[in-house]
Design a protein around this motif. Structure first.
Motif, short mmCIF file in Angstrom:
data_model
loop_
_atom_site.label_atom_id
_atom_site.label_comp_id
_atom_site.label_asym_id
_atom_site.label_seq_id
_atom_site.Cartn_x
_atom_site.Cartn_y
_atom_site.Cartn_z
N CYS A 15 3.60 14.00 -6.24
CA CYS A 15 3.50 12.54 -6.35
C CYS A 15 2.08 12.08 -6.66
CB CYS A 15 4.04 11.86 -5.09
SG CYS A 15 2.92 11.86 -3.68
N GLY A 16 1.13 13.00 -6.66
CA GLY A 16 -0.23 12.66 -7.04
C GLY A 16 -1.09 12.08 -5.93
N LEU A 17 -0.59 12.10 -4.69
CA LEU A 17 -1.38 11.61 -3.57
C LEU A 17 -1.75 12.76 -2.65
CD1 LEU A 17 0.57 8.43 -2.34
CD2 LEU A 17 -1.47 8.51 -3.79
N SER A 18 -2.88 12.62 -1.99
CA SER A 18 -3.24 13.56 -0.93
C SER A 18 -2.67 13.02 0.39
CB SER A 18 -4.77 13.67 -0.81
OG SER A 18 -5.31 12.45 -0.33
N PRO A 56 -9.85 4.86 -5.58
CA PRO A 56 -8.86 5.46 -6.51
C PRO A 56 -7.47 4.83 -6.37
CG PRO A 56 -9.82 7.15 -5.07
CD PRO A 56 -10.42 5.85 -4.68
N LEU A 57 -7.11 4.43 -5.15
CA LEU A 57 -5.80 3.80 -4.95
C LEU A 57 -5.75 2.41 -5.57
CD1 LEU A 57 -5.28 4.90 -1.24
CD2 LEU A 57 -4.10 5.81 -3.24
N GLU A 58 -6.88 1.73 -5.51
CA GLU A 58 -6.97 0.42 -6.15
C GLU A 58 -6.98 0.58 -7.68
OE1 GLU A 58 -9.39 -3.68 -5.27
OE2 GLU A 58 -10.49 -1.80 -5.05
N GLY A 61 -3.66 1.06 -9.09
CA GLY A 61 -2.75 -0.07 -8.93
C GLY A 61 -1.86 -0.02 -7.72
N PHE A 62 -2.20 0.80 -6.72
CA PHE A 62 -1.37 0.93 -5.53
C PHE A 62 -1.72 -0.08 -4.44
CE2 PHE A 62 -1.22 5.57 -6.95
CZ PHE A 62 -0.13 5.35 -7.76
N LEU A 63 -2.90 -0.65 -4.53
CA LEU A 63 -3.30 -1.67 -3.56
C LEU A 63 -4.28 -2.63 -4.21
CD1 LEU A 63 -6.40 -0.90 -2.44
CD2 LEU A 63 -5.10 0.86 -1.29
N VAL A 64 -4.42 -3.78 -3.55
CA VAL A 64 -5.38 -4.79 -4.00
C VAL A 64 -6.17 -5.27 -2.79
CG1 VAL A 64 -4.07 -5.59 -6.00
CG2 VAL A 64 -3.70 -6.68 -3.78
N GLN A 65 -7.38 -5.72 -3.07
CA GLN A 65 -8.20 -6.35 -2.04
C GLN A 65 -8.27 -7.83 -2.36
OE1 GLN A 65 -11.89 -4.41 -0.75
NE2 GLN A 65 -11.40 -2.78 -2.21
N ALA A 82 3.80 -1.26 -6.89
CA ALA A 82 3.61 0.14 -7.30
C ALA A 82 3.18 0.99 -6.11
CB ALA A 82 2.57 0.23 -8.42
N GLY A 83 2.38 0.42 -5.22
CA GLY A 83 1.94 1.14 -4.03
C GLY A 83 3.09 1.40 -3.08
N ARG A 84 3.98 0.42 -2.92
CA ARG A 84 5.15 0.62 -2.06
C ARG A 84 6.07 1.69 -2.65
NH1 ARG A 84 4.02 -4.65 -1.23
NH2 ARG A 84 5.28 -5.47 -2.92
#
Length: 132
Positions: A15-18, A56-58, A61-65, A82-84
């Motif tokens: 899935c490309g995540l650690s 990297p998560l931002e 496109g998986f999260l926003v601040q 996309a993050g969910r």
């Protein structure tokens, strides 16, 4: 712990995540829209380390601040759709890793390990250890 992280990271690789990135997404999902300070505390990270881990998560496109409505100096972190979706994908793989771990290590021993780690993670343990 490093060995377990390596095993879980290998299972999450498709899935490309650690495991650390998944953990960040899990904490954000649970908190809804935590401030950077709240998230750093929950993750047991200083704010600069948290900022490095979030980039990297931002970027992907998986999260926003967003600025905090009550305190313009503070920022809140939110999962994107996309993050969910990425977290859902990662959680399926995580459950596979958990199942493999319990199969190899034993269900009772795995449950006891989770309890022990939860106690070690607690604020009470840190206070008893003499750390702030």
């Amino acid at each position: 712990m490093r060995r377990l992280s390596q095993l879980y990271d290998a299972t999450l690789a498709p899935c490309g995540l650690s495991s650390a990135q998944r953990s960040l997404l899990v904490h954000i999902e649970r908190a809804g829209s935590p401030s950077m300070t709240e998230l750093a505390h929950a993750m047991v990270l200083d704010r600069s380390a948290l900022a490095r881990n979030i980039k990297p998560l931002e970027r992907d496109g998986f999260l926003v601040q967003r600025p905090d409505c009550d305190d313009g100096r503070s920022r809140r972190v939110e999962l994107t759709s996309a993050g969910r979706a990425k977290l859902t994908e990662a959680n399926r793989l995580w459950r596979k890793a958990q199942s493999q771990f319990e199969q190899v290590y034993g269900e009772e021993r795995a449950a006891a390990l989770r309890v022990a780690l939860s106690e070690i993670y607690s604020d009470e343990f840190i206070e008893a250890f003499g750390q702030p």
